[in-house]
Design a protein around this motif. Structure first.
Motif, PDB file in Angstrom:
ATOM      1  N   UNK A 192       0.824  -1.211   0.000  1.00  7.27           N
ATOM      2  CA  UNK A 192       0.000   0.000   0.000  1.00  7.27           C
ATOM      3  C   UNK A 192       0.858   1.262   0.000  1.00  7.27           C
ATOM      4  N   UNK A 193       1.946   1.251   0.765  1.00  3.92           N
ATOM      5  CA  UNK A 193       2.828   2.414   0.786  1.00  3.92           C
ATOM      6  C   UNK A 193       3.466   2.647  -0.583  1.00  3.92           C
ATOM      7  N   UNK A 194       3.934   1.565  -1.209  1.00  2.00           N
ATOM      8  CA  UNK A 194       4.554   1.683  -2.532  1.00  2.00           C
ATOM      9  C   UNK A 194       3.537   2.129  -3.575  1.00  2.00           C
ATOM     10  N   UNK A 195       2.328   1.611  -3.482  1.00  2.00           N
ATOM     11  CA  UNK A 195       1.281   1.985  -4.450  1.00  2.00           C
ATOM     12  C   UNK A 195       0.913   3.466  -4.300  1.00  2.00           C
ATOM     13  N   UNK A 196       0.779   3.923  -3.066  1.00  2.00           N
ATOM     14  CA  UNK A 196       0.462   5.332  -2.829  1.00  2.00           C
ATOM     15  C   UNK A 196       1.585   6.223  -3.354  1.00  2.00           C
ATOM     16  N   UNK A 197       2.830   5.842  -3.072  1.00  2.00           N
ATOM     17  CA  UNK A 197       3.978   6.620  -3.550  1.00  2.00           C
ATOM     18  C   UNK A 197       4.019   6.624  -5.076  1.00  2.00           C
ATOM     19  N   UNK A 198       3.699   5.491  -5.689  1.00  2.00           N
ATOM     20  CA  UNK A 198       3.658   5.407  -7.148  1.00  2.00           C
ATOM     21  C   UNK A 198       2.588   6.336  -7.707  1.00  2.00           C
ATOM     22  N   UNK A 199       1.407   6.328  -7.110  1.00  2.00           N
ATOM     23  CA  UNK A 199       0.326   7.200  -7.576  1.00  2.00           C
ATOM     24  C   UNK A 199       0.717   8.673  -7.456  1.00  2.00           C
ATOM     25  N   UNK A 200       1.355   9.030  -6.347  1.00  2.00           N
ATOM     26  CA  UNK A 200       1.800  10.418  -6.167  1.00  2.00           C
ATOM     27  C   UNK A 200       2.872  10.796  -7.193  1.00  2.00           C
ATOM     28  N   UNK A 201       3.796   9.876  -7.433  1.00  2.00           N
ATOM     29  CA  UNK A 201       4.856  10.142  -8.409  1.00  2.00           C
ATOM     30  C   UNK A 201       4.269  10.304  -9.810  1.00  2.00           C
ATOM     31  N   UNK A 202       3.317   9.456 -10.166  1.00  2.00           N
ATOM     32  CA  UNK A 202       2.695   9.562 -11.487  1.00  2.00           C
ATOM     33  C   UNK A 202       1.934  10.875 -11.643  1.00  2.00           C
ATOM     34  N   UNK A 203       1.245  11.281 -10.595  1.00  2.00           N
ATOM     35  CA  UNK A 203       0.526  12.555 -10.643  1.00  2.00           C
ATOM     36  C   UNK A 203       1.504  13.713 -10.830  1.00  2.00           C
ATOM     37  N   UNK A 204       2.625  13.647 -10.134  1.00  2.00           N
ATOM     38  CA  UNK A 204       3.620  14.698 -10.245  1.00  2.00           C
ATOM     39  C   UNK A 204       4.270  14.692 -11.631  1.00  2.00           C
ATOM     40  N   UNK A 205       4.467  13.496 -12.197  1.00  2.00           N
ATOM     41  CA  UNK A 205       5.040  13.406 -13.538  1.00  2.00           C
ATOM     42  C   UNK A 205       4.117  14.026 -14.587  1.00  2.00           C
ATOM     43  N   UNK A 206       2.827  13.982 -14.336  1.00  4.06           N
ATOM     44  CA  UNK A 206       1.870  14.560 -15.276  1.00  4.06           C
ATOM     45  C   UNK A 206       1.824  16.082 -15.176  1.00  4.06           C
ATOM     46  N   UNK A 207       2.426  16.620 -14.153  1.00  2.93           N
ATOM     47  CA  UNK A 207       2.471  18.061 -13.969  1.00  2.93           C
ATOM     48  C   UNK A 207       3.412  18.666 -15.005  1.00  2.93           C
ATOM     49  N   UNK A 208       3.030  19.797 -15.519  1.00  2.00           N
ATOM     50  CA  UNK A 208       3.881  20.460 -16.512  1.00  2.00           C
ATOM     51  C   UNK A 208       4.926  21.350 -15.845  1.00  2.00           C
ATOM     52  N   UNK A 209       4.976  21.346 -14.538  1.00  2.00           N
ATOM     53  CA  UNK A 209       5.884  22.227 -13.822  1.00  2.00           C
ATOM     54  C   UNK A 209       7.258  21.602 -13.553  1.00  2.00           C
ATOM     55  N   UNK A 210       7.436  20.325 -13.857  1.00  2.00           N
ATOM     56  CA  UNK A 210       8.718  19.661 -13.588  1.00  2.00           C
ATOM     57  C   UNK A 210       9.739  19.972 -14.680  1.00  2.00           C
ATOM     58  N   UNK A 211      10.970  20.102 -14.254  1.00  2.00           N
ATOM     59  CA  UNK A 211      12.057  20.233 -15.215  1.00  2.00           C
ATOM     60  C   UNK A 211      12.460  18.834 -15.687  1.00  2.00           C
ATOM     61  N   UNK A 212      13.109  18.758 -16.828  1.00  2.00           N
ATOM     62  CA  UNK A 212      13.459  17.470 -17.433  1.00  2.00           C
ATOM     63  C   UNK A 212      14.292  16.621 -16.488  1.00  2.00           C
ATOM     64  N   UNK A 213      15.268  17.209 -15.824  1.00  2.00           N
ATOM     65  CA  UNK A 213      16.121  16.446 -14.921  1.00  2.00           C
ATOM     66  C   UNK A 213      15.314  15.866 -13.763  1.00  2.00           C
ATOM     67  N   UNK A 214      14.373  16.658 -13.255  1.00  2.00           N
ATOM     68  CA  UNK A 214      13.533  16.192 -12.164  1.00  2.00           C
ATOM     69  C   UNK A 214      12.612  15.070 -12.635  1.00  2.00           C
TER      70      UNK A 214
END
Length: 95
Positions: free
Chosen positions: A34-56
């Motif tokens: 559950x912890x890994x799944x939640x972290x994965x969901x948060x990471x995917x949501x953040x990846x969909x954000x247009x505010x991240x720089x390429x390196x990030x």
């Protein structure tokens, strides 16, 4: 702030190197499903954000992969446990 944005995004800076990567990989290996799944969901949501720089994005993508692999590992362990259960008693095998 040491490490800059890369550290804030969860990726090691070049100065932190492989040791920092090994640290977060070790941390991920101890997460529950559950912890890994939640972290994965948060990471995917953040990846969909247009505010991240390429390196990030690259570092966050590596972490998301590690979270997904952890989920898969936990599911495989549970599957093996279920396969080994004694159908007569529905108990897991003795160690």
């Amino acid at each position: 702030m040491p490490g800059g944005r890369a550290a804030a995004a969860g990726t090691p800076s070049p100065r932190q190197g492989a040791a920092a990567t090994e640290d977060w990989l070790a941390d991920i290996s101890r997460l529950s499903y559950q912890e890994a799944r939640t972290a994965l969901e948060l990471a995917l949501a953040k990846l969909q954000s247009s505010e991240l720089e390429v390196e990030d994005m690259a570092g966050l993508y590596r972490r998301a992969q590690a979270y997904a692999e952890r989920c898969e590992t936990v599911l495989q362990q549970v599957e093996q446990d279920v396969i080994q259960w004694d159908p007569q008693t529905l108990a897991p095998p003795a160690p």
